[in-house]
Write a protein that holds these residues in place. Structure first.
Motif, mmCIF file in Angstrom:
data_model
loop_
_atom_site.group_PDB
_atom_site.id
_atom_site.type_symbol
_atom_site.label_atom_id
_atom_site.label_comp_id
_atom_site.label_asym_id
_atom_site.label_seq_id
_atom_site.Cartn_x
_atom_site.Cartn_y
_atom_site.Cartn_z
ATOM 1 N N ARG A 191 23.685 -30.012 6.229
ATOM 2 C CA ARG A 191 25.024 -29.480 6.480
ATOM 3 C C ARG A 191 26.063 -30.067 5.522
ATOM 4 O O ARG A 191 26.093 -31.267 5.270
ATOM 5 C CB ARG A 191 25.428 -29.789 7.922
ATOM 6 C CG ARG A 191 26.679 -29.073 8.379
ATOM 7 C CD ARG A 191 26.923 -29.299 9.854
ATOM 8 N NE ARG A 191 27.852 -28.314 10.387
ATOM 9 C CZ ARG A 191 28.228 -28.277 11.649
ATOM 10 N NH1 ARG A 191 27.744 -29.150 12.519
ATOM 11 N NH2 ARG A 191 29.078 -27.358 12.055
ATOM 12 N N ASN A 192 26.899 -29.182 4.983
ATOM 13 C CA ASN A 192 28.053 -29.572 4.155
ATOM 14 C C ASN A 192 27.680 -30.407 2.933
ATOM 15 O O ASN A 192 28.445 -31.271 2.494
ATOM 16 C CB ASN A 192 29.086 -30.339 4.995
ATOM 17 C CG ASN A 192 29.693 -29.486 6.092
ATOM 18 O OD1 ASN A 192 29.826 -28.273 5.944
ATOM 19 N ND2 ASN A 192 30.048 -30.117 7.199
ATOM 20 N N THR A 193 26.506 -30.162 2.382
ATOM 21 C CA THR A 193 26.110 -30.853 1.159
ATOM 22 C C THR A 193 25.091 -30.005 0.414
ATOM 23 O O THR A 193 24.477 -29.105 1.000
ATOM 24 C CB THR A 193 25.520 -32.246 1.464
ATOM 25 O OG1 THR A 193 25.332 -32.961 0.240
ATOM 26 C CG2 THR A 193 24.185 -32.137 2.180
ATOM 27 N N ALA A 194 24.925 -30.273 -0.863
ATOM 28 C CA ALA A 194 23.937 -29.535 -1.649
ATOM 29 C C ALA A 194 22.535 -29.968 -1.253
ATOM 30 O O ALA A 194 22.301 -31.123 -0.889
ATOM 31 C CB ALA A 194 24.159 -29.796 -3.137
ATOM 32 N N GLY A 195 21.603 -29.022 -1.313
ATOM 33 C CA GLY A 195 20.230 -29.367 -0.958
ATOM 34 C C GLY A 195 19.309 -28.172 -1.037
ATOM 35 O O GLY A 195 19.727 -27.042 -1.312
ATOM 36 N N SER A 196 18.044 -28.429 -0.786
ATOM 37 C CA SER A 196 17.026 -27.381 -0.840
ATOM 38 C C SER A 196 17.098 -26.468 0.373
ATOM 39 O O SER A 196 17.494 -26.888 1.461
ATOM 40 C CB SER A 196 15.634 -28.019 -0.897
ATOM 41 O OG SER A 196 15.450 -28.745 -2.088
ATOM 42 N N HIS A 197 16.687 -25.219 0.166
ATOM 43 C CA HIS A 197 16.428 -24.323 1.285
ATOM 44 C C HIS A 197 15.023 -24.644 1.784
ATOM 45 O O HIS A 197 14.080 -24.734 0.991
ATOM 46 C CB HIS A 197 16.480 -22.860 0.845
ATOM 47 C CG HIS A 197 17.850 -22.388 0.481
ATOM 48 N ND1 HIS A 197 18.191 -21.045 0.456
ATOM 49 C CD2 HIS A 197 18.970 -23.068 0.119
ATOM 50 C CE1 HIS A 197 19.456 -20.922 0.098
ATOM 51 N NE2 HIS A 197 19.949 -22.139 -0.118
ATOM 52 N N VAL A 198 14.888 -24.820 3.070
ATOM 53 C CA VAL A 198 13.592 -25.131 3.670
ATOM 54 C C VAL A 198 13.240 -24.015 4.646
ATOM 55 O O VAL A 198 14.050 -23.651 5.503
ATOM 56 C CB VAL A 198 13.635 -26.492 4.397
ATOM 57 C CG1 VAL A 198 12.330 -26.744 5.145
ATOM 58 C CG2 VAL A 198 13.905 -27.612 3.397
ATOM 59 N N ILE A 199 12.043 -23.468 4.497
ATOM 60 C CA ILE A 199 11.586 -22.362 5.339
ATOM 61 C C ILE A 199 10.411 -22.820 6.196
ATOM 62 O O ILE A 199 9.403 -23.301 5.673
ATOM 63 C CB ILE A 199 11.146 -21.150 4.487
ATOM 64 C CG1 ILE A 199 12.298 -20.652 3.605
ATOM 65 C CG2 ILE A 199 10.621 -20.032 5.394
ATOM 66 C CD1 ILE A 199 13.483 -20.102 4.359
ATOM 67 N N LEU A 200 10.551 -22.666 7.501
ATOM 68 C CA LEU A 200 9.457 -22.932 8.436
ATOM 69 C C LEU A 200 8.853 -21.594 8.838
ATOM 70 O O LEU A 200 9.500 -20.782 9.505
ATOM 71 C CB LEU A 200 9.979 -23.683 9.660
ATOM 72 C CG LEU A 200 9.025 -23.870 10.850
ATOM 73 C CD1 LEU A 200 7.736 -24.552 10.414
ATOM 74 C CD2 LEU A 200 9.706 -24.669 11.958
#
Length: 208
Positions: free
Chosen positions: A123-132
Motif C-alpha cells: 500500500r502507498n508505495t512502489a512494488g511488484s504486482h503479485v497474483i495468487l
C-alpha cells in the motif's frame, strides 16, 4: 529577447523556431522513454537480487537464470512464463506469480490473471504486482498471508518491519487511459499488515 534573422520574414522566423521546438520535443520524448526503460531495468535487477537473497535452491536459481537470459524453448513455455523472468512461488498447492518490473506487472494483471484471482500490492508505495491463482479453489488464510508477505518483500517498503498490503480480486482492477505502464487503480480491497519474508523462510515456498 528571441533573436531573429532579419533576412527572413516574421512567418519564416516563426517556422524556424517551431521546427526547433518540434525537434526538442522529440528528443525529450526519446529521453523519457530511455529513462523509463532504465528505471524498469533497475527495478527488475533489484527484485532479482531479492529473490536470490531469499532462495537457497540452486535448481530454482538456474531456472531463473534461464528465464532472465531468455534461453527457455518456446514449446516449453507455460502461459505464465510467456514473459521471461516472471517469478513463481508455490504454497500449499497454490501458485503465486510476481512481476519484477512495470511491464511484467501489467502483463500479469491484465493478460495472465483470471478475474477471480487475487491481486496484491504494497500500500502507498512502489512494488511488484503479485497474483495468487485460485484455480477454482478458495485459498486459506495462510496462503493469502504468504502472498501478502511476498508483495511486501518485493516492494520499496521491504526493509520495514511491517508493511500494509492491499489485495482484491483481479476483476476490481482498472487501468486509467494514458496512464504509465504498470499503473492501476482498484476497489473493494482488503488490507493486511504483514512482515516481509526473511531469508530462511522461503522454504515455505515449496508448499510446506
Amino acid at each position: 529577447e528571441i533573436p531573429i534573422d532579419p533576412k527572413k520574414s516574421v512567418m519564416e522566423n516563426a517556422q524556424v523556431y517551431f521546427e526547433r521546438y518540434r525537434k526538442l520535443l522529440r528528443k525529450m520524448r526519446i529521453l523519457e522513454e530511455r529513462i523509463e526503460k532504465v528505471e524498469d531495468e533497475l527495478e527488475e535487477l533489484e527484485n532479482i537480487e531479492k529473490y536470490v537473497n531469499l532462495t537457497r535452491d540452486l535448481e530454482e536459481l538456474r531456472e531463473l537464470e534461464i528465464k532472465v537470459l531468455g534461453k527457455t524453448k518456446r514449446d516449453e513455455v507455460r502461459k505464465t512464463d510467456e514473459m521471461p523472468g516472471v517469478l513463481r512461488f508455490e504454497k500449499n498447492g497454490f501458485t503465486i506469480l510476481v512481476g519484477k518490473n512495470a511491464k511484467q506487472n501489467e502483463f500479469l494483471s491484465f493478460k495472465v490473471a483470471n478475474l477471480d484471482d487475487l491481486w496484491f500490492h504494497a500500500r502507498n508505495t512502489a512494488g511488484s504486482h503479485v497474483i495468487l491463482r485460485k484455480a477454482g479453489k478458495e485459498p486459506p488464510r495462510d496462503v493469502v498471508e504468504f502472498a501478502a508477505r511476498i508483495a511486501a518483500t518485493f516492494s520499496k517498503a521491504s526493509n520495514s518491519s511491517k508493511v500494509e498490503v492491499d489485495f482484491t480480486e483481479v476483476r476490481n482492477l482498472r487501468k486509467p487511459k494514458n496512464s504509465r505502464k504498470g499503473f492501476v487503480i482498484y476497489k473493494n480491497h482488503k488490507t493486511l499488515l504483514v512482515e516481509p519474508l526473511e531469508h530462511l523462510e522461503l522454504s515455505s515456498r515449496k508448499g510446506n
